[in-house]
Scaffold this active site. Structure first.
Site, PDB file in Angstrom:
ATOM      1  CB  CYS A 195      -0.961   0.016   1.189  1.00 14.09           C
ATOM      2  SG  CYS A 195      -0.178   0.220   2.781  1.00 14.09           S
ATOM      3  CB  CYS A 215      -3.422   3.383   8.548  1.00 14.29           C
ATOM      4  SG  CYS A 215      -3.493   3.617   6.756  1.00 14.29           S
TER       5      CYS A 215
END
Length: 150
Positions: A34, A105
């Site tokens: 990512c 995240c």
């Protein structure tokens, strides 16, 4: 994607961003899939094993920056053991939620802290690391943030 006001505030005005000179511990983690990379630096009181100061450098999306910012606020002043107990669910709750595709995240911040704490204890072999530290790092590294997307 809908972000909470708190996510937007921490993205626009991140706290504790930057380099911590003379850091006692550093954790650098990232997800090549990512593109998010996070580096957490800690200044630690050796006697109390308390986080005196913390900084982050994050390269990635707005959610990754917001997570890094709020995470540093959540753990500053805590002992290493207490900071290690802060998990990604705590971060998501503190931010008022994250879209499912951005939950990885928050895991990145948890992993970065665990790696930083591990580096501290590697540099201080006379101290005993928290039980389960290595296992936690291994578990966090085994999580594929994009498994649900494929």
């Amino acid at each position: 994607m809908q972000y909470s006001e708190k996510v937007m505030e921490h993205f626009a005005n991140p706290r504790n961003a930057g380099v911590l000179e003379d850091a006692d511990a550093v954790g650098e983690v990232g997800s090549p899939r990512c593109g998010d990379v996070m580096k957490i630096s800690l200044k630690i009181d050796d006697e109390t094993e308390t986080i005196e100061d913390i900084r982050f450098q994050t390269f990635g999306c707005g959610a990754a920056i917001a997570v890094s910012s709020i995470f540093t606020e959540m753990v500053k002043g805590k002992t290493l053991r207490d900071a290690l107990a802060v998990d990604n669910d705590d971060v998501i709750e503190e931010l008022g939620g994250l879209p499912n595709v951005k939950v990885h995240c928050s895991v990145l911040a948890e992993e970065g802290m665990a790696v930083a704490i591990h580096s501290y204890y590697e540099a201080h072999p006379d101290k005993s690391p928290p039980e389960g530290l290595a296992e936690k790092i291994e578990h966090l590294r085994s999580i594929d943030p994009h498994a649900a997307e494929e």
